[in-house]
Design a protein around this motif. Structure first.
Motif, PDB file in Angstrom:
ATOM      1  N   ALA A 169     -20.325 -35.474 110.299  1.00 34.31           N
ATOM      2  CA  ALA A 169     -20.114 -34.034 110.467  1.00 34.31           C
ATOM      3  C   ALA A 169     -21.061 -33.459 111.515  1.00 34.31           C
ATOM      4  O   ALA A 169     -20.653 -32.674 112.378  1.00 34.31           O
ATOM      5  N   VAL A 170     -22.327 -33.848 111.457  1.00 32.42           N
ATOM      6  CA  VAL A 170     -23.298 -33.357 112.439  1.00 32.42           C
ATOM      7  C   VAL A 170     -22.933 -33.856 113.834  1.00 32.42           C
ATOM      8  O   VAL A 170     -22.990 -33.108 114.816  1.00 32.42           O
ATOM      9  N   GLU A 171     -22.546 -35.117 113.945  1.00 31.32           N
ATOM     10  CA  GLU A 171     -22.182 -35.663 115.252  1.00 31.32           C
ATOM     11  C   GLU A 171     -20.942 -34.986 115.823  1.00 31.32           C
ATOM     12  O   GLU A 171     -20.776 -34.907 117.045  1.00 31.32           O
ATOM     13  N   ALA A 172     -20.072 -34.477 114.958  1.00 26.15           N
ATOM     14  CA  ALA A 172     -18.880 -33.755 115.412  1.00 26.15           C
ATOM     15  C   ALA A 172     -19.160 -32.282 115.660  1.00 26.15           C
ATOM     16  O   ALA A 172     -18.262 -31.542 116.063  1.00 26.15           O
ATOM     17  N   GLY A 173     -20.390 -31.840 115.407  1.00 29.43           N
ATOM     18  CA  GLY A 173     -20.762 -30.455 115.671  1.00 29.43           C
ATOM     19  C   GLY A 173     -20.424 -29.483 114.567  1.00 29.43           C
ATOM     20  O   GLY A 173     -20.475 -28.268 114.775  1.00 29.43           O
ATOM     21  N   ILE A 174     -20.067 -29.962 113.372  1.00 32.26           N
ATOM     22  CA  ILE A 174     -19.757 -29.054 112.265  1.00 32.26           C
ATOM     23  C   ILE A 174     -21.002 -28.247 111.917  1.00 32.26           C
ATOM     24  O   ILE A 174     -22.089 -28.787 111.753  1.00 32.26           O
ATOM     25  N   SER A 175     -20.820 -26.943 111.787  1.00 31.65           N
ATOM     26  CA  SER A 175     -21.973 -26.045 111.712  1.00 31.65           C
ATOM     27  C   SER A 175     -22.557 -25.890 110.322  1.00 31.65           C
ATOM     28  O   SER A 175     -23.762 -25.672 110.178  1.00 31.65           O
ATOM     29  N   ASP A 176     -21.719 -25.983 109.268  1.00 27.40           N
ATOM     30  CA  ASP A 176     -22.174 -25.550 107.948  1.00 27.40           C
ATOM     31  C   ASP A 176     -21.653 -26.437 106.831  1.00 27.40           C
ATOM     32  O   ASP A 176     -20.623 -27.109 106.967  1.00 27.40           O
ATOM     33  N   VAL A 177     -22.366 -26.365 105.708  1.00 23.14           N
ATOM     34  CA  VAL A 177     -21.910 -26.954 104.456  1.00 23.14           C
ATOM     35  C   VAL A 177     -21.973 -25.863 103.398  1.00 23.14           C
ATOM     36  O   VAL A 177     -22.887 -25.042 103.389  1.00 23.14           O
ATOM     37  N   ILE A 178     -20.972 -25.856 102.519  1.00 26.22           N
ATOM     38  CA  ILE A 178     -20.900 -24.837 101.478  1.00 26.22           C
ATOM     39  C   ILE A 178     -20.942 -25.532 100.124  1.00 26.22           C
ATOM     40  O   ILE A 178     -20.335 -26.586  99.935  1.00 26.22           O
ATOM     41  N   SER A 179     -21.686 -24.944  99.186  1.00 29.18           N
ATOM     42  CA  SER A 179     -21.959 -25.616  97.923  1.00 29.18           C
ATOM     43  C   SER A 179     -22.058 -24.595  96.801  1.00 29.18           C
ATOM     44  O   SER A 179     -22.282 -23.402  97.038  1.00 29.18           O
ATOM     45  N   THR A 180     -21.905 -25.064  95.575  1.00 31.59           N
ATOM     46  CA  THR A 180     -22.276 -24.272  94.406  1.00 31.59           C
ATOM     47  C   THR A 180     -23.728 -24.589  94.066  1.00 31.59           C
ATOM     48  O   THR A 180     -24.272 -25.602  94.519  1.00 31.59           O
ATOM     49  N   PRO A 181     -24.386 -23.767  93.251  1.00 31.49           N
ATOM     50  CA  PRO A 181     -25.764 -24.099  92.857  1.00 31.49           C
ATOM     51  C   PRO A 181     -25.865 -25.455  92.163  1.00 31.49           C
ATOM     52  O   PRO A 181     -26.857 -26.168  92.331  1.00 31.49           O
ATOM     53  N   GLU A 182     -24.831 -25.830  91.399  1.00 26.64           N
ATOM     54  CA  GLU A 182     -24.866 -27.100  90.669  1.00 26.64           C
ATOM     55  C   GLU A 182     -24.831 -28.308  91.606  1.00 26.64           C
ATOM     56  O   GLU A 182     -25.267 -29.402  91.233  1.00 26.64           O
ATOM     57  N   ASP A 183     -24.312 -28.129  92.814  1.00 31.90           N
ATOM     58  CA  ASP A 183     -24.168 -29.250  93.745  1.00 31.90           C
ATOM     59  C   ASP A 183     -25.245 -29.267  94.829  1.00 31.90           C
ATOM     60  O   ASP A 183     -25.122 -29.988  95.819  1.00 31.90           O
ATOM     61  N   ALA A 184     -26.308 -28.492  94.644  1.00 28.59           N
ATOM     62  CA  ALA A 184     -27.354 -28.417  95.674  1.00 28.59           C
ATOM     63  C   ALA A 184     -27.992 -29.774  95.940  1.00 28.59           C
ATOM     64  O   ALA A 184     -28.389 -30.079  97.071  1.00 28.59           O
TER      65      ALA A 184
END
Length: 455
Positions: free
Chosen positions: A272-287
């Protein structure tokens, strides 16, 4: 008119301590940066601190003949003043940092030629359009000395040139062979993943000092393109956002036995980083999954956003909101959170303003950047009734294209969480014209590559 290159360097990097002495191109990183900058005859000085751990930088460079000066750890501006104390006001100083080995004397000269043509006293490579790692600044010694006399703010003195940029007409420069896509073709050494990437890049050339910066970048571009599609950016977002972002729900899950090995999580995050994806989204339980994906290799390389569960039934909703934010920061290894998405019903209920006040306080402290809501069928919030909201999201399948279109028309960023859908369905949603970004949760690199191809 004389020109001197001053390279600031220290061992106490917060994200990659000791990187100045890590080996790239068969020599310590700081030595490679200095040799590449002096390749055509520029005088070079490495400016490090007087802290005892930076004795190692001085000891490493002394036998090479590269000049070293030392000064305050935090007042980097004073180090530059010391490094140029024997120069005339009309002479030029070039500012480089010791974690950018791709930069070389040819890039410095190209910027100086552009400055001569423009007549500007200060110029810099524009890292909004040029990959990070190619940063160069050039300014007169006279301007540097004026900053030394008049700049009193700690930030100005630590970062050397902010005062200068505020008090002169700057030249923003992009070199002729700029590859563009700054986040995708990043070439600095800021985290462990950066180091392995850049070290591997130099391994492909026989002479790491002589190779032209643009040839290195051409090689990097080829390597990135060989991996597959790259992420597209959302033009209207106030901060960099790509049209595809990650959700952690399924990342790394085995297709055979539903386990989630750490190496599988890291593979997806790295791609994902190598493809330039900017963000990750999570719930508090999946931190903790976010931490497994980003630490230590990809520290600070992606923005982290948070989807909250409904809070209206909590005894103290505002206190519970604070708890969930701090829990996510601690377990996910994120000092800041890009967007916090409240459940729409929480904003509509009696405690809604109190929850928004909590988030606004976090925003004012620089911990949260954007306020958001998760729409659901029946939600009556509108852009006019919720002016603090920056981002509006919905779950795929809730048929909220109409409400999202209203928010999009009002200039808000809109996104859909599509955690279990196939690439065809994701592509269909994005073609609606009202969705800026879609959060997907691929189990592996193969699934992520398929999704990148359609978004």
């Amino acid at each position: 008119m004389r020109t001197r290159v001053v390279i600031q360097s220290r061992l106490s990097s917060s994200r990659l301590p000791g990187k100045a002495l890590m080996t790239v191109g068969g020599m310590p990183l700081i030595e490679l940066v200095a040799r590449r900058a002096s390749r055509t005859g520029f005088g070079v000085v490495v400016a490090t601190s007087v802290e005892s751990y930076d004795d190692r930088i001085a000891a490493q460079l002394e036998p090479t003949g590269i000049r070293v000066i030392r000064g305050s750890l935090d007042d980097v501006l004073s180090r530059f003043l010391t490094a140029t104390s024997d120069m005339d006001d009309r002479d030029r100083v070039v500012r480089l940092t010791g974690d950018n080995p791709v930069t070389d004397a040819a890039l410095v000269q190209e910027l100086m030629d552009a400055m001569d043509e423009s007549g500007r006293e200060y110029g810099r490579v524009d890292i909004d359009v040029v990959p990070e790692g190619l940063g160069v600044e050039v300014f007169s010694v006279g301007m540097l000395r004026r900053a030394g006399r008049e700049a009193t703010d700690a930030y100005d003195r630590e970062h050397v040139t902010p005062w200068i940029r505020r008090h002169t007409d700057e030249l923003l420069f992009a070199p002729q062979r700029n590859p563009g896509y700054p986040a995708v073709y990043r070439a600095t050494v800021d985290c462990l993943h950066d180091f392995t990437r850049v070290a591997r890049l130099f391994d492909g050339f026989a002479d790491p000092v002589d190779v032209h910066w643009a040839d290195l970048m051409d090689s990097l571009v080829g390597q990135v393109k060989s991996l597959g599609p790259i992420a597209k950016e959302v033009p209207k977002a106030s901060r960099r956002l790509t049209s595809l972002i990650l959700s952690v729900t399924n990342i790394g899950l085995s297709e055979s036995d539903a386990t989630r090995p750490g190496w599988g999580i890291r593979e997806v995050f790295t791609r994902a980083v190598e493809a330039g994806i900017s963000d990750v989204i999570s719930t508090p339980e999946d931190a903790l999954i976010v931490a497994a994906g980003l630490l230590p290799m990809l520290n600070k390389r992606m923005g982290v956003s948070l989807v909250l569960p409904p809070l209206r039934d909590e005894e103290a909703p505002a206190d519970h909101l604070r708890y969930l934010i701090e829990k996510t920061r601690a377990e996910g290894g994120a000092s800041g959170i890009r967007t916090v998405l409240l459940d729409c019903s929480d904003v509509e209920c009696g405690d809604g303003q109190g929850l928004l006040d909590v988030l606004q306080a976090y925003r004012e402290r620089g911990i949260v950047s954007e306020l958001g809501i998760m729409l659901a069928p029946g939600c009556e919030l509108t852009p006019d009734s919720a002016p603090l909201i920056d981002v509006v999201a919905a779950r795929m399948g809730d048929d909220l294209t109409g409400p999202l279109g209203e928010w999009s028309a009002a200039g808000r960023v809109t996104m859909v969480l599509a955690e279990h859908e196939d690439p065809y369905e994701v592509g269909t949603v994005m073609r609606s014209g009202v969705i800026d970004a879609v959060a997907v949760s691929p189990r592996n690199v193969r699934e992520l590559t398929s999704l990148l191809a359609v978004v």
